[in-house]
Scaffold this active site. Sequence first.
Site, short mmCIF file in Angstrom:
data_model
loop_
_atom_site.label_atom_id
_atom_site.label_comp_id
_atom_site.label_asym_id
_atom_site.label_seq_id
_atom_site.Cartn_x
_atom_site.Cartn_y
_atom_site.Cartn_z
N HIS A 128 -131.24 6.68 -23.13
CA HIS A 128 -132.26 5.75 -22.72
C HIS A 128 -132.78 5.01 -23.95
CE1 HIS A 128 -131.79 6.87 -18.88
NE2 HIS A 128 -133.13 7.86 -18.82
N THR B 47 -124.05 24.15 -12.17
CA THR B 47 -122.72 23.02 -11.97
C THR B 47 -122.88 21.48 -12.41
OG1 THR B 47 -122.82 23.03 -9.83
CG2 THR B 47 -121.34 24.62 -10.60
N GLY B 48 -124.19 21.11 -12.43
CA GLY B 48 -124.61 19.72 -12.55
C GLY B 48 -124.56 19.37 -13.93
N CYS C 229 -137.36 11.92 -17.67
CA CYS C 229 -136.63 11.61 -19.22
C CYS C 229 -137.20 10.67 -19.97
CB CYS C 229 -135.38 11.32 -18.86
SG CYS C 229 -134.77 10.29 -17.69
#
Length: 350
Positions: free
Chosen positions: A252, A15-16, A132
């Site tokens: 980013h 659900t994130g 990331c």
Amino acid sequence: MANETGYNVAVVGATGAVGEQMLKTLEQKEFPIKNLKLLSSKRSAGKKISFKGNEYTVEEATPEAFEGVQLALFSAGGSVSKSLAPEAVKRGAVVVDNTSAYRMDENVPLVVPEVNENALKEHNGIIANPNCSTIQMVVALEPIREKYGLKKVIVSTYQAVSGAGLAAVEEMKEQSRDVLDEKEIKPEILPVGGDKKHYQIAFNAIPQIDKFQDNGYTFEEMKMINETKKIMHQNDLEVAATCVRLPVETGHSESVYIEVENGSPEVEELKQLLSEGKGITLQDNPSEQEYPMAVDSVGLPDVFVGRIRRDLDRNNAYHFWVVSDNLLKGAAYNSVQIAESLVKLNLLKG
């Protein structure tokens, strides 16, 4: 809702923000799924999520939930991974973990498929997905490292707020409205939810991502430094990082300085090399003001590289700019790529 062929897959943290992207990526890439389980905290259990036209009910992530699961993609926080990843492995699953829980564990491969896919062969049930900002940088570095070797890397990052979660994105939007309406700003989340002080992110740049360590570097900076060395199997590589949060929602950006080990290739050679690199899109035409930008990376799986130029004082040194969607290649997409590599290398029990 099972297919006859494929794998029993669980997504933990379904659900994130990253969990959602994982499901989207599994769907787009048509990963072979026989049965799908969506797992989350007790709080989110019971929610309904649609995948490939079918509706699934999110279940609570418990050790027993992994019975029969062959592949588990984790993105629900380090403490969840620490407690449940070994339970999933015990029940026969291969875990791809998107938290920092296992990244520096010497028995766990840290993998970016374009760079070190073969490290998957060493796995003992758990595979770590890197940070990331590390992922996008090493994808851009690898073609150069392979051909010319690398001595030194200095990176300054300009990181999107989505890297700090959905609540941080909402805080940025709310603060932006408040600044424009000349209202008082009351920061509660950034730079770090659990730290002593909080600062305004709207119309600002915060030179802190994660908590500070005793050496003056933040945990995020140390992640980039240590993970880069591990992924590239090069402990003597000199790496330094400064990580900054900007009021950008997604994508980013990084300014990277490198020194190569062998020779001093022409900039055009590096451009050619990068344009042929796996997972890289070259956007580098200064005369037409063409270069990578965060807003253009959103929703795309590639790493975008541009502004490649030689250092003015060192012949073997170069500067370039790297951009990528931090929720996609920086997290979900890389995790699913690892899953595809496991299938390709025959490392998943069918």
